[in-house]
Design a protein around this motif. Structure first.
Motif, PDB file in Angstrom:
ATOM      1  N   GLY A 200       5.192  -0.312   3.296  1.00  0.00           N
ATOM      2  CA  GLY A 200       4.563  -1.440   2.621  1.00  0.00           C
ATOM      3  C   GLY A 200       3.815  -1.078   1.359  1.00  0.00           C
ATOM      4  O   GLY A 200       3.409  -1.954   0.601  1.00  0.00           O
ATOM      5  N   ALA A 201       3.640   0.217   1.098  1.00  0.00           N
ATOM      6  CA  ALA A 201       2.945   0.651  -0.123  1.00  0.00           C
ATOM      7  C   ALA A 201       3.839   0.417  -1.337  1.00  0.00           C
ATOM      8  O   ALA A 201       5.066   0.562  -1.259  1.00  0.00           O
ATOM      9  N   ALA A 202       3.235   0.060  -2.451  1.00  0.00           N
ATOM     10  CA  ALA A 202       3.969  -0.126  -3.711  1.00  0.00           C
ATOM     11  C   ALA A 202       4.055   1.223  -4.424  1.00  0.00           C
ATOM     12  O   ALA A 202       3.051   1.926  -4.565  1.00  0.00           O
ATOM     13  N   VAL A 203       5.253   1.579  -4.870  1.00  0.00           N
ATOM     14  CA  VAL A 203       5.443   2.838  -5.592  1.00  0.00           C
ATOM     15  C   VAL A 203       4.933   2.632  -7.013  1.00  0.00           C
ATOM     16  O   VAL A 203       5.392   1.742  -7.726  1.00  0.00           O
ATOM     17  N   ARG A 204       3.949   3.453  -7.409  1.00  0.00           N
ATOM     18  CA  ARG A 204       3.285   3.265  -8.700  1.00  0.00           C
ATOM     19  C   ARG A 204       3.762   4.228  -9.773  1.00  0.00           C
ATOM     20  O   ARG A 204       3.965   3.850 -10.920  1.00  0.00           O
ATOM     21  N   SER A 205       3.893   5.523  -9.418  1.00  0.00           N
ATOM     22  CA  SER A 205       4.239   6.500 -10.452  1.00  0.00           C
ATOM     23  C   SER A 205       4.868   7.748  -9.846  1.00  0.00           C
ATOM     24  O   SER A 205       4.703   8.034  -8.664  1.00  0.00           O
ATOM     25  N   VAL A 206       5.551   8.483 -10.716  1.00  0.00           N
ATOM     26  CA  VAL A 206       6.153   9.771 -10.378  1.00  0.00           C
ATOM     27  C   VAL A 206       5.751  10.739 -11.475  1.00  0.00           C
ATOM     28  O   VAL A 206       5.831  10.407 -12.663  1.00  0.00           O
ATOM     29  N   GLY A 207       5.301  11.923 -11.086  1.00  0.00           N
ATOM     30  CA  GLY A 207       4.905  12.918 -12.080  1.00  0.00           C
ATOM     31  C   GLY A 207       4.784  14.277 -11.445  1.00  0.00           C
ATOM     32  O   GLY A 207       5.385  14.552 -10.409  1.00  0.00           O
TER      33      GLY A 207
END
Length: 152
Positions: A16-23
């Motif tokens: 249920g978590a929203a994917v915000r960023s990748v780094g």
């Protein structure tokens, strides 16, 4: 006796978590999520990993080894690798789409798969036979779970 990875707890944190960023932080992959109640959730990836969409690898940990065109000798230190360019593009798309995690699995040898729509998968592959941390899923200021369990 080897402690078992608490798959249900990890799934509970991520589902249920929203994917915000990748780094990345140095050579560690970082995927950031916004939890269902607004909490900060992260996956820290110190083993080989990739992000796949519709059967195509869109980002892989090995991309950190290759400089962008004309990036110079300090490409890694200046976050100018192929990984950085692709992660920035993917993060921009994630920021618009705000996809939610729909599935989490952990294999018996520590393989971590996090699935989100539309047709994305984060796949982490521990490749060390020792007790070195391969990955960790954490709530900022809260629970930390990883593989192998003894490393966290």
């Amino acid at each position: 006796m080897v402690a078992e990875t608490p798959v249900d707890e990890i799934a509970g944190i991520l589902t249920g978590a929203a994917v915000r960023s990748v780094g990345r932080a140095a050579d560690m992959g970082v995927v950031e999520f916004d939890g269902p109640q607004g909490e900060e959730v992260m996956a820290h990836l110190q083993c080989p990993f990739r992000i796949v969409q519709d059967g195509t690898i869109v980002l892989g940990s090995a991309d950190m080894r290759y400089a962008q065109m004309d990036a110079g000798e300090r490409a890694f230190d200046e976050f100018r690798t192929v990984f950085d360019a692709r992660a920035a593009k993917l993060t921009a798309l994630l920021g618009q789409a705000r996809p939610r995690v729909v599935g989490v699995t952990v294999g018996t040898a520590g393989e971590l798969t996090v699935t989100w729509e539309p047709a994305f998968r984060l796949e982490a592959f521990p490749d060390c036979s020792g007790k070195t941390e391969a990955w960790r899923v954490l709530l900022r200021g809260g629970a930390h779970h990883g593989f192998p369990v003894e490393s966290v």
